[in-house]
Design a protein around this motif. Structure first.
Motif, PDB file in Angstrom:
ATOM      1  N   MET A 200       0.855  -1.180   0.000  1.00 34.25           N
ATOM      2  CA  MET A 200       0.000   0.000   0.000  1.00 34.25           C
ATOM      3  C   MET A 200       0.896   1.238   0.000  1.00 34.25           C
ATOM      4  O   MET A 200       1.837   1.315   0.790  1.00 34.25           O
ATOM      5  N   THR A 201       0.612   2.174  -0.895  1.00 31.50           N
ATOM      6  CA  THR A 201       1.390   3.414  -0.985  1.00 31.50           C
ATOM      7  C   THR A 201       0.448   4.589  -0.793  1.00 31.50           C
ATOM      8  O   THR A 201      -0.531   4.727  -1.542  1.00 31.50           O
ATOM      9  N   VAL A 202       0.744   5.417   0.198  1.00 34.10           N
ATOM     10  CA  VAL A 202      -0.124   6.553   0.503  1.00 34.10           C
ATOM     11  C   VAL A 202       0.688   7.850   0.394  1.00 34.10           C
ATOM     12  O   VAL A 202       1.791   7.940   0.933  1.00 34.10           O
ATOM     13  N   HIS A 203       0.115   8.820  -0.295  1.00 32.56           N
ATOM     14  CA  HIS A 203       0.746  10.141  -0.397  1.00 32.56           C
ATOM     15  C   HIS A 203      -0.056  11.148   0.416  1.00 32.56           C
ATOM     16  O   HIS A 203      -1.272  11.245   0.261  1.00 32.56           O
ATOM     17  N   PHE A 204       0.650  11.868   1.276  1.00 32.97           N
ATOM     18  CA  PHE A 204       0.029  12.893   2.113  1.00 32.97           C
ATOM     19  C   PHE A 204       0.640  14.254   1.812  1.00 32.97           C
ATOM     20  O   PHE A 204       1.732  14.352   1.258  1.00 32.97           O
ATOM     21  N   GLU A 205      -0.068  15.274   2.282  1.00 28.94           N
ATOM     22  CA  GLU A 205       0.507  16.611   2.367  1.00 28.94           C
ATOM     23  C   GLU A 205       0.395  17.086   3.803  1.00 28.94           C
ATOM     24  O   GLU A 205      -0.632  16.868   4.463  1.00 28.94           O
ATOM     25  N   THR A 206       1.442  17.746   4.286  1.00 26.30           N
ATOM     26  CA  THR A 206       1.378  18.359   5.616  1.00 26.30           C
ATOM     27  C   THR A 206       0.580  19.661   5.502  1.00 26.30           C
ATOM     28  O   THR A 206       0.229  20.084   4.399  1.00 26.30           O
ATOM     29  N   ALA A 207       0.331  20.297   6.645  1.00 30.48           N
ATOM     30  CA  ALA A 207      -0.376  21.583   6.642  1.00 30.48           C
ATOM     31  C   ALA A 207       0.376  22.609   5.796  1.00 30.48           C
ATOM     32  O   ALA A 207      -0.231  23.502   5.204  1.00 30.48           O
ATOM     33  N   ASN A 208       1.704  22.461   5.701  1.00 28.55           N
ATOM     34  CA  ASN A 208       2.520  23.381   4.874  1.00 28.55           C
ATOM     35  C   ASN A 208       2.708  22.879   3.451  1.00 28.55           C
ATOM     36  O   ASN A 208       3.656  23.283   2.765  1.00 28.55           O
ATOM     37  N   LYS A 209       1.852  21.955   3.052  1.00 33.03           N
ATOM     38  CA  LYS A 209       1.874  21.436   1.668  1.00 33.03           C
ATOM     39  C   LYS A 209       3.155  20.685   1.318  1.00 33.03           C
ATOM     40  O   LYS A 209       3.576  20.662   0.153  1.00 33.03           O
ATOM     41  N   LYS A 210       3.792  20.072   2.321  1.00 31.75           N
ATOM     42  CA  LYS A 210       4.986  19.282   2.040  1.00 31.75           C
ATOM     43  C   LYS A 210       4.577  17.802   1.883  1.00 31.75           C
ATOM     44  O   LYS A 210       3.703  17.322   2.600  1.00 31.75           O
ATOM     45  N   PRO A 211       5.229  17.090   0.932  1.00 28.78           N
ATOM     46  CA  PRO A 211       4.811  15.710   0.655  1.00 28.78           C
ATOM     47  C   PRO A 211       5.411  14.683   1.624  1.00 28.78           C
ATOM     48  O   PRO A 211       6.600  14.744   1.949  1.00 28.78           O
TER      49      PRO A 211
END
Length: 300
Positions: A200-211
């Motif tokens: 499973m591969t999940v991509h997120f963004e932090t509140a500062n739009k960092k991956p």
């Protein structure tokens, strides 16, 4: 003043359940755990006794007024139903992560615990390891540019343990605890049934739009291991910082925390932050599962 004692029962005697029985029978001297008294354990299998602990029926555990709290160490799939039964019976609950395999159920149960004035505590030993405590110190105050957390492990029976975003929620908990709130931008899952392999591969963004990327990979004979690559404006962290061995076992640390909650020794702020983190991670796990299970989106 006579010190308050809480009668406890352990439900489920797998690895965690046996550790719970051991720790309840041997509390750390002068720790909050001394206020917990093991009454017995519940299991579908027939054991008789384990050490000095006696097996009791589920009905007895729910009915007995001398049992104030249940430690739930059953397979993930049955957590929800078991938590509900013990809350309905007016007992405090400690449950191993993941609390449930659905976010909706988690919110409902939390609300129920609050209405009944009972402690609902979810074990998160992954935040108590020395390795993690050192990592958190290392990351504190740094500006993330991008990062990856890659977990490998042996095959799990998903019918019992649930979708990987839930069974692997310890990894998600790390990311939220280290980097704050996250948004899922995409998630996919590759399965090779014949090889019993899953990734499973999940991509997120932090509140500062960092991956941030989380990979949860399981297959036959895969070593249980976490790899990190966190890049900050000041440089990259690719290995875990050196960490001392803790003298106190993880389950015992968790048990002490639960006992502190029962004794009213944990601040409202800490409890609120923990509630937010736990429910937020379960909400995200559900979003991830939906992303992975929906057919290819057609963008109009």
């Amino acid at each position: 003043q006579i010190s308050k004692m809480f009668g406890t029962v352990v439900v489920g005697v797998g690895i965690a359940g046996l550790a719970r029985i051991r720790d309840l029978m041997n509390p750390m001297p002068s720790s909050p755990s001394e206020h917990l008294k093991l009454f017995g354990f519940v299991s579908r299998r027939s054991f008789g006794n384990i050490n000095e602990a006696k097996q009791i029926s589920l009905e007895d555990a729910l009915r007995n007024k001398d049992i104030h709290a249940a430690f739930i160490s059953t397979e993930n799939r049955s957590h929800e139903e078991t938590i509900r039964m013990f809350l309905e019976a007016g007992k405090h609950v400690l449950v191993e992560y993941p609390m449930t395999l659905s976010a909706k159920a988690a919110h409902e149960l939390w609300e129920m615990a609050e209405q009944k004035g009972k402690v609902l505590h979810v074990e998160h030993i992954e935040l108590l390891t020395e390795e993690y405590k050192q990592l958190k110190k290392e990351v504190a105050g740094k500006d993330l540019v991008k990062g990856t957390l890659h977990f490998t492990g042996s095959v799990l029976d998903e019918n019992k343990s649930g979708f990987p975003a839930f069974s692997g929620i310890a990894r998600l908990t790390w990311l939220i605890d280290l980097f704050g709130d996250l948004t899922v931008t995409s998630a996919t899952r590759e399965k090779q049934k014949d090889k019993n392999y899953s990734r499973m591969t999940v991509h997120f963004e932090t509140a500062n739009k960092k991956p941030l990327t989380w990979i949860e990979e399981r297959g036959p004979g895969m070593r249980r291991e976490k790899k990190i690559n966190f890049c900050f404006t000041s440089g990259c962290l690719e290995n875990f910082p050196e960490a001392p061995r803790s003298s106190v076992g993880l389950f015992m640390q968790d048990q002490n925390l639960f006992a502190k909650k029962l004794l009213g020794q944990v601040s409202k702020e800490e409890l609120a932050a923990e509630k937010w983190r736990i429910l937020r991670c379960l909400d995200l796990a559900e979003v991830i599962q939906q992303y992975c299970e929906e057919p290819e989106k057609i963008y109009s």
